[in-house]
Design a protein around this motif. Structure first.
Motif, PDB file in Angstrom:
ATOM      1  N   PHE A 137       0.822  -1.209   0.000  1.00 47.42           N
ATOM      2  CA  PHE A 137       0.000   0.000   0.000  1.00 47.42           C
ATOM      3  C   PHE A 137       0.860   1.264   0.000  1.00 47.42           C
ATOM      4  O   PHE A 137       0.539   2.246  -0.676  1.00 47.42           O
ATOM      5  CB  PHE A 137      -0.933   0.009   1.206  1.00 47.42           C
ATOM      6  CG  PHE A 137      -1.887   1.174   1.215  1.00 47.42           C
ATOM      7  CD1 PHE A 137      -2.942   1.227   0.327  1.00 47.42           C
ATOM      8  CD2 PHE A 137      -1.708   2.222   2.100  1.00 47.42           C
ATOM      9  CE1 PHE A 137      -3.814   2.308   0.309  1.00 47.42           C
ATOM     10  CE2 PHE A 137      -2.575   3.309   2.100  1.00 47.42           C
ATOM     11  CZ  PHE A 137      -3.635   3.345   1.203  1.00 47.42           C
ATOM     12  N   TYR A 138       1.978   1.253   0.739  1.00 50.43           N
ATOM     13  CA  TYR A 138       2.863   2.426   0.753  1.00 50.43           C
ATOM     14  C   TYR A 138       3.517   2.646  -0.611  1.00 50.43           C
ATOM     15  O   TYR A 138       3.776   3.792  -0.998  1.00 50.43           O
ATOM     16  CB  TYR A 138       3.921   2.285   1.836  1.00 50.43           C
ATOM     17  CG  TYR A 138       3.347   2.226   3.234  1.00 50.43           C
ATOM     18  CD1 TYR A 138       2.243   2.997   3.590  1.00 50.43           C
ATOM     19  CD2 TYR A 138       3.895   1.383   4.204  1.00 50.43           C
ATOM     20  CE1 TYR A 138       1.692   2.926   4.852  1.00 50.43           C
ATOM     21  CE2 TYR A 138       3.360   1.316   5.483  1.00 50.43           C
ATOM     22  CZ  TYR A 138       2.266   2.087   5.803  1.00 50.43           C
ATOM     23  OH  TYR A 138       1.726   2.023   7.063  1.00 50.43           O
ATOM     24  N   VAL A 139       3.753   1.574  -1.323  1.00 51.44           N
ATOM     25  CA  VAL A 139       4.269   1.710  -2.693  1.00 51.44           C
ATOM     26  C   VAL A 139       3.251   2.442  -3.558  1.00 51.44           C
ATOM     27  O   VAL A 139       3.596   3.349  -4.335  1.00 51.44           O
ATOM     28  CB  VAL A 139       4.601   0.326  -3.294  1.00 51.44           C
ATOM     29  CG1 VAL A 139       4.917   0.454  -4.784  1.00 51.44           C
ATOM     30  CG2 VAL A 139       5.772  -0.314  -2.564  1.00 51.44           C
ATOM     31  N   LEU A 140       1.987   2.076  -3.422  1.00 55.10           N
ATOM     32  CA  LEU A 140       0.928   2.737  -4.188  1.00 55.10           C
ATOM     33  C   LEU A 140       0.808   4.220  -3.808  1.00 55.10           C
ATOM     34  O   LEU A 140       0.618   5.076  -4.672  1.00 55.10           O
ATOM     35  CB  LEU A 140      -0.409   2.029  -3.948  1.00 55.10           C
ATOM     36  CG  LEU A 140      -0.522   0.586  -4.445  1.00 55.10           C
ATOM     37  CD1 LEU A 140      -1.869  -0.010  -4.044  1.00 55.10           C
ATOM     38  CD2 LEU A 140      -0.349   0.522  -5.957  1.00 55.10           C
ATOM     39  N   CYS A 141       0.932   4.520  -2.518  1.00 59.41           N
ATOM     40  CA  CYS A 141       0.842   5.911  -2.067  1.00 59.41           C
ATOM     41  C   CYS A 141       1.991   6.748  -2.612  1.00 59.41           C
ATOM     42  O   CYS A 141       1.795   7.890  -3.050  1.00 59.41           O
ATOM     43  CB  CYS A 141       0.846   5.972  -0.538  1.00 59.41           C
ATOM     44  SG  CYS A 141      -0.660   5.351   0.240  1.00 59.41           S
ATOM     45  N   ALA A 142       3.203   6.193  -2.591  1.00 60.72           N
ATOM     46  CA  ALA A 142       4.360   6.913  -3.118  1.00 60.72           C
ATOM     47  C   ALA A 142       4.201   7.165  -4.610  1.00 60.72           C
ATOM     48  O   ALA A 142       4.492   8.263  -5.107  1.00 60.72           O
ATOM     49  CB  ALA A 142       5.634   6.121  -2.838  1.00 60.72           C
ATOM     50  N   ALA A 143       3.734   6.151  -5.324  1.00 59.43           N
ATOM     51  CA  ALA A 143       3.541   6.292  -6.769  1.00 59.43           C
ATOM     52  C   ALA A 143       2.478   7.354  -7.073  1.00 59.43           C
ATOM     53  O   ALA A 143       2.637   8.164  -7.993  1.00 59.43           O
ATOM     54  CB  ALA A 143       3.138   4.946  -7.367  1.00 59.43           C
ATOM     55  N   ALA A 144       1.403   7.365  -6.288  1.00 64.77           N
ATOM     56  CA  ALA A 144       0.334   8.343  -6.507  1.00 64.77           C
ATOM     57  C   ALA A 144       0.829   9.767  -6.242  1.00 64.77           C
ATOM     58  O   ALA A 144       0.518  10.698  -6.993  1.00 64.77           O
ATOM     59  CB  ALA A 144      -0.859   8.028  -5.605  1.00 64.77           C
TER      60      ALA A 144
END
Length: 490
Positions: free
Chosen positions: A461-468
């Protein structure tokens, strides 16, 4: 802008428009009026900020009271297993998240001072209920209902932040909102610290002492708000603004990012003590029978550590807001999520390496668990401050594109939209805390009886947040241009 003296008498700084209609009521507040701000406005804002922090602080404590109560609930006496406890602490998180929506309207409808008094006093309900049913064990369903009432404390954040957002100028919002939220967030580690003192001195059999302390603190918060806070008549947040703000894609992105920051903070705050208790208890039992003495010792060990994470996360929140004021909210948020990826990686690696039953960590492995969580707390606090700094900055920028409005009307629109999104983002972000506890419950209920699967979910989920964050707010090529959502014709 108008101001009030400490006694509530009317005073009007030079060049300040408006007048005090009645004691504790201010008309035509304009925080961007530098002359009026320096002539006394900043002192009024500071006084309201202080007591807003106190009331919100107590609200957070009551919201998280069940993260402490579960340490006083040995399974032999209460019959609730670890999975049941994770669900129990998720209930007030969910209720608090839902209440943040109506609480956002409340300060504009009833006045910041009036609502702060009410929202503090209503905390007596969950506190008294918790005190009674901890002294008189009941069914699991009863505890779910009582825990739901603790969600009343979760709504305080939205009304408090909306109120303080109206008091401060754009140039100081990051620090002011970060300080307000951080001071409120500290309510989580403080109640955990009080729980630790009770367990260390009396044992894990006197939870009513924790509740009794908060009956006094609730009274202090309500009286302080009544004596020192003010209502603003030009504070505008209504149902229509909630609908209007959702037309902007930024609102949804901010809410998503806040799940990653505040959702992490509140979710880990509620779960950290129980995770530690599970590990310590498994280590003490070493595959044998669990005794009441082991339960008490595991509770003490968990309480000795659990408050540190939320404390550091709370203290780092205003720092995140301050960094965002200087560097930019998008950059700080991006850096925060990248660091959270590595921190979650520590938990994944430690959990997989340890491999003990029920996630029990022994020796040096326990150190890595604690380090991983402490880093996540600090980083989530930084991210909380930076994400909330982005909200008023986004709408201050968008207000310049409004057609048919004066500068004063644009500023009012910006405050209204910011206040609405503060409530929405706060509510959606808090749902992240529900998700964390439910994911942990599912992970511990699985075949491996450990948190490894949950840690993997958090990392992804943190990967998705960073990408966003990078794609929406930092990417240089293909930067977003004004579209039908960015330009509003009035």
């Amino acid at each position: 802008m108008t101001s009030l003296s400490d006694t509530g008498a009317a005073t009007a700084p030079t060049g300040a428009p408006g007048a005090v209609a009645r004691k504790h009521h201010i008309t035509n507040w304009d925080a961007e009026d530098v002359e009026a701000w320096e002539a006394g406005g900043k002192h009024i804002a500071r006084r309201n900020l202080i007591w807003s922090v106190v009331a919100e602080h107590v609200g957070f404590s009551i919201w998280s009271i069940w993260s402490v109560m579960v340490l006083f609930m040995p399974m032999a006496q209460y019959g609730i297993d670890p999975a049941g406890k994770f669900f129990l602490v998720a209930v007030p998180t969910l209720v608090g998240a839902i209440l943040r929506i109506p609480y956002t309207f409340a300060t504009a409808k009833f006045g910041g001072r009036n609502w702060t008094i009410f929202s503090a006093l209503v905390l007596l309900i969950p506190t008294v209920l918790t005190l009674y049913f901890m002294m008189n064990p009941a069914s699991y369903t009863t505890y779910l209902v009582v825990a739901a009432f603790a969600g009343l404390g979760g709504g305080n954040f939205a009304s408090s932040m909306t109120n303080i957002n109206a008091f401060y100028p754009q140039r100081e919002k990051g620090w002011a909102l970060g300080l307000n939220a951080g001071g409120g967030n500290i309510g989580v580690p403080v109640i955990q610290l009080i729980g630790l003192l009770v367990i260390a001195t009396v044992g894990n059999t006197a939870p009513e002492i924790v509740c009794a302390v908060y009956l006094v603190l609730i009274a202090v918060a309500a009286v302080g708000a009544a004596l020192y806070m003010d209502n603003l008549d030009n504070q505008k947040t209504n149902g229509r603004s909630m609908i209007d703000v959702l037309r902007f894609s930024d609102s949804w992105w901010i809410a998503f990012l806040y799940i990653g920051t505040f959702g992490s903070f509140i979710g880990y705050s509620f779960a950290f003590g129980q995770i530690l208790q599970i590990n310590f208890l498994a280590g003490l039992a070493d595959g044998g029978a669990v005794t009441p003495a082991m339960q008490a010792q595991a509770s003490l060990h968990a309480a000795q550590i659990a408050f540190i994470g939320p404390l550091l996360g709370s203290l780092s929140r205003p720092i995140g807001g301050k960094f965002a004021d200087r560097v930019g909210g998008g950059r700080i948020t991006m850096y925060t999520f990248v660091a959270m990826i590595f921190s979650a990686g520590i938990l994944v690696a430690t959990s997989m390496t340890d491999g003990a039953t029920a996630g029990a960590a022994t020796g040096s492995m326990m150190v890595f668990y604690v380090v991983g969580f402490i880093l996540l707390f600090v980083l989530s606090g930084l991210g909380n401050g930076s994400v909330y700094k982005m909200i008023p900055a986004i709408f201050a920028s968008k207000s310049k594109l409004l057609v048919g409005m004066s500068a004063t009307e644009q500023a009012a629109w910006s405050r209204r939209m910011s206040g609405a999104l503060i409530g929405i983002a706060g509510a959606i972000g808090a749902l992240g805390g529900v998700g964390i506890n439910l994911v942990l419950r599912a992970s511990y209920s699985g075949a491996e009886k450990s948190a490894t699967s949950a840690f993997w979910v958090f990392l992804v989920f943190y990967v998705l947040c960073a990408a966003a964050t990078w794609a929406v707010y930092l990417r240089r090529s293909g930067a977003r241009t004004a579209n039908e959502q960015d330009v509003v014709t009035v």
